[in-house]
Design an enzyme around this catalytic site. Sequence first.
Site: not given
Length: 455
Positions: A71, A73, A94, A133, A217, A220, A244, A247, A281, A332
């Site tokens: 995983h 990003h 975030r 994404y 994703h 959510r 995900h 989490e 997660h 991650d």
Amino acid sequence: MPVTPTRWLAEYAWLPDLAQPTPDVLIETDGGRITGVTALAAPGRPSAGVDVYADAVPLPGLTLPGLSNVHSHAFHRALRGRTHGGRGDFFSWRDRMYAVADRLDPDTYLALARAVYAEMALAGITCVGEFHYLHRRPDGGAYDDPNAMGAALVEAAAHAGIRLTLLDACYLSAGVDGRPLAGPQRRFGDGDAARWAQRVSALQPTDAHVRVGAAVHSVRAVPADQLGTVADWARDRQAPLHVHLSEQPAENDECRAVHGRTPTALLAERGVLGPDTTAVHATHPTSADVTSLADSRTGVCLCPTTERDLADGIGPARRMADAGIRLSLGSDSHAVIDLFEEARAVELDERLRTRRRGHFTPVDLLTAATATGHAALGWADAGRIAVGARADLVTVRLDSARTAGVPPVGAFFAASAADVEQVVVDGRMVVAEGRHLSVDVPAELAAAIEAVTPS
């Protein structure tokens, strides 16, 4: 260029199904595959003269199968060391992440990902799963090539010399209640799952080092009535599907408020869970969630260094393993890129939770970092030093300040990414004497991060 047949002589090698490393192992490779594994010091084996192995490339230290980072990003690497100065939680972090995302384009993303993937190679990672994404322009419009950002990641992995599973993520909404994407999030969306599927179906790289998978994703970001479209796309292509999951407790609470069930129960109901699915997660599952993941044979990727960096919590790793759930590892957000540290944290977090030691053996942790991780990314032929497997070899020093005096069986628990000396990916040397052979990793990381970091 063709791969030259090669023989490697490992001082110690960790072979499949053994509780500890084996000394003096001759590993023969051809065409990027392992064609022979011979324990030269095996009882009863006649001693051969040194000259017989003079053409073998020596691998002093402990040689492991290639590590798999399930995983990633890649662009989050630009945040390392920049989000630790104050209080906050995942959602305040975030906001900083979105600021970096807003500054990326295909060229700057290529430069950053190339350096990040090369850093992974230095850490012994031979395959990465990129949870991707960041699809569109900052204003939400499409690039001339709608997959330009994904193509940049494919090229970056090729430059770095590692394999890539591009997990193209469907990201459509800003919350479980279906709020529309706004601000930097507009870069993530395709409008609906059908248009996501149309775009990702056009992403067909022919490079041998890459495979394309799918990602939800999170609950959510993908409305419940569109989850099945993503799952069907992956299932039709027998591609990995990642998501995900739980989490933060807030995700669970929001899902219950809207759907009357946990995220795991919603994913199960909509056909997302299954043997080709990996939940990332799974930090806050209920007991029923753990049973559902196990019954569906869904794997779980733990990312302990990110989970602790973002104050997300400690996942029930031992409980999930006892239920039969396959565990893998990822870095991650890249607070650190060190699969040895991720593996250790699985054990050490359980110690903190239970105030007891000894929850996972070194072999358990090694398997999570190698064979299980590669399988979760669609490379089931990697992660073992065995005939027929991909020729991925990672050699760790046994004479560093961290590993000196440590028996080989304990080196996996004692070493860090800095102790990786040599890395072979599909039969080709990528790292030698602790240096990447084609990328100046520190210089390229510094330049690429400076180019995308808000002042």
